[in-house]
Design an enzyme around this catalytic site. Structure first.
Site, PDB file in Angstrom:
ATOM      1  N   GLY A 174     -19.813  79.620 -31.303  1.00  0.00           N
ATOM      2  CA  GLY A 174     -18.827  80.702 -31.300  1.00  0.00           C
ATOM      3  C   GLY A 174     -17.411  80.146 -31.243  1.00  0.00           C
ATOM      4  N   GLY A 201     -21.632  73.705 -27.814  1.00  0.00           N
ATOM      5  CA  GLY A 201     -20.387  74.475 -27.857  1.00  0.00           C
ATOM      6  C   GLY A 201     -19.551  74.341 -26.610  1.00  0.00           C
ATOM      7  N   LYS A 227     -27.946  66.910 -31.786  1.00  0.00           N
ATOM      8  CA  LYS A 227     -27.407  67.035 -30.423  1.00  0.00           C
ATOM      9  C   LYS A 227     -28.156  66.126 -29.456  1.00  0.00           C
ATOM     10  CE  LYS A 227     -25.873  71.706 -31.536  1.00  0.00           C
ATOM     11  NZ  LYS A 227     -26.330  73.085 -31.697  1.00  0.00           N
ATOM     12  N   LYS A 250     -21.222  67.452 -34.879  1.00  0.00           N
ATOM     13  CA  LYS A 250     -22.426  66.815 -34.293  1.00  0.00           C
ATOM     14  C   LYS A 250     -23.173  65.936 -35.300  1.00  0.00           C
ATOM     15  CE  LYS A 250     -23.659  71.267 -35.343  1.00  0.00           C
ATOM     16  NZ  LYS A 250     -23.775  72.635 -34.989  1.00  0.00           N
ATOM     17  N   THR A 293     -13.742  78.705 -38.069  1.00  0.00           N
ATOM     18  CA  THR A 293     -14.059  79.451 -36.845  1.00  0.00           C
ATOM     19  C   THR A 293     -13.672  78.696 -35.581  1.00  0.00           C
ATOM     20  OG1 THR A 293     -15.949  80.291 -38.069  1.00  0.00           O
ATOM     21  CG2 THR A 293     -15.991  80.630 -35.706  1.00  0.00           C
TER      22      THR A 293
END
Ligand code: HSE
Length: 441
Positions: free
Chosen positions: A306, A138, A209, A109, A17
């Protein structure tokens, strides 16, 4: 030495993706990128175990390979982009690429959180760059903001909504008064969830993160094991409704604060006042609030996952590294935001040493003396109550009894709860949610 290369050549390991998003952008924005960079970025090779699947991108089939080493060893390739996820193979490919003198970009990550120190040291030693903008939030340029935009700032605290899946679940539970498990299925269908969704709802993804953000912000190595991590599984609509009554929203926050020579680093559901910008970040969106010395408050908001948003962060790293290659300045910005010798290990406060305001939901039999017994135990541990709500009356069964505390020490609170949860008229474990905000006098 500045480079006269006519184009910068990039190889992708992983064609999923995020890689599809990055490759899409490199192709559709080729001219814009060349105008900003002064040269082209060319896709030299793309490796994936599955090179048959149609990704809807008209990529020359001759560029595809199933062997990642075709990329690592290709002398023409300047920058290797690792987008396979996981830690073992990804780490090996990155270290091999660095050993070959290649620059690296990754969105991984889990890898950067666990092995960032080793990867950064290898890159610095070899004089190559390693970009990981896509690893946190992202498309939000939060890594670059901390490393460069806030380079003059002493950072005091970070509060992040860094997991879109959890934020979507909590938003839907609040807005539509729905149950956790029902909304979870919907969130997973959106395609934001990790391959192992327990990483999202259990807080592990947020901890990865936070380890990266805190390490860059405070110039210290941060070990994942030292980050207290609690997920959103235990939050029920009743807590969201009580929070609303008190003027709060519940968010899964990744929090890190500098307190003298120590830091706090923790991930847990948190009540924050519903008039703050952060509390109104809804759906799958991410946001990071930073408080720093000269600048004060800043807020970074956008899409945390995304294909195109995360692909955009990958391409921004490619452009950044390509600029360094062209100007002969790789390593210009140290990967960990501080020069390696100037980083100082700071102690991460164990959870029992933190102080907070607390929301406590007890499930109790509705009978005389319960309230005074519970508040008595809290009082004996030095915990003072600021408000109490008890709704409904039931002759049989249990009812929620909710208390908000003044600022208290976590150790004292946990000791009190272990006593309270043993009382015969208290059912099950008490739900505790930490509250960020000012204590009322
Ligand atoms: N699983 C992550 C999320 C994806 O839900 O935000 C981005 O890291």
């Amino acid at each position: 030495m500045p480079s006269r290369k006519s184009s910068i050549k990039v190889g992708f390991i992983g064609y999923g993706t995020v890689a599809s998003g990055a490759i899409n952008i490199l192709r559709s924005q080729q001219e814009l990128i060349a105008r900003r960079l002064g040269t082209r970025i060319d896709i030299a090779r793309v490796a994936d175990l599955d090179i048959k699947r149609d990704r809807g991108i008209a990529l020359d089939k001759g560029l595809l390979t199933t062997d990642a080493m075709d990329i690592v060893k290709d002398p023409e390739i300047d920058i290797v982009v690792e987008l396979i996820g996981g830690t073992d193979h990804a780490k090996g490919f990155i270290l091999d690429a660095i050993a070959q003198g290649k620059h690296v970009v990754t969105a991984n990550k889990a890898l950067v959180a666990a092995y960032g120190e080793a990867l950064f040291a290898a890159a610095s030693e070899k004089g190559v760059d390693i970009g990981f903008e896509a690893s946190v939030c992202g498309g939000i340029p939060i890594i670059r903001a901390i490393k460069e935009g806030l380079a003059a700032e002493q950072i005091n605290s970070i509060y992040g909504i860094v997991n879109g899946t959890c934020n979507y679940i909590l938003t839907k539970m609040l807005e539509e008064n729905r149950d956790f498990s029902e909304v979870l299925k919907e969130a997973q269908a959106l395609g934001f969830a990790e391959a192992d969704p327990s990483l999202d709802i259990g807080g592990g993804d947020s901890a990865h993160k936070l380890a990266i953000l805190a390490s860059l912000a405070f110039g210290t190595p941060v070990s994942l094991e030292d980050i207290y991590t609690e997920g959103v599984e235990k939050i029920s609509p009743v807590d969201i409704a009580f929070a609303d009554d008190f003027g709060y929203h519940i968010k899964l926050l990744a929090i890190s604060k500098r307190i003298g020579d120590e830091i706090e680093a923790r991930v847990h559901p948190t009540m924050i006042s519903n008039d703050t910008l952060l509390s109104n970040v809804g759906g799958v969106f991410n946001a990071v609030y930073i408080d720093s010395e000269a600048l004060g408050s800043t807020l970074y908001y956008g899409q945390g996952a995304g294909s195109l948003p995360t692909g955009s962060a990958v391409v921004s790293d490619l452009i950044d590294i390509a600029r360094n290659i062209r100007s002969g300045s790789p390593g210009r910005v140290p990967p960990a935001a501080f020069v390696p010798a100037a980083r100082k290990p700071l102690r991460i406060k164990p959870m029992e040493e933190i102080e907070s305001l607390y929301y406590l939901r007890f499930m109790v039999k509705d009978q005389p003396g319960v309230l005074s017994k519970i508040s008595g135990i809290l009082g004996a541990h030095g915990i003072s109550i600021s408000s109490v709500i008890q709704q409904g009356r039931k002759a049989v069964g249990v009812v929620p009894l909710v208390m908000m505390s003044h600022r208290a020490k976590e150790r004292d609170l946990q000791l009190a709860l272990s006593e309270i949860d043993r009382l015969e008229y208290v059912s099950g474990a008490t739900l505790l949610i930490r509250v960020e905000g000012e204590d009322e006098e």
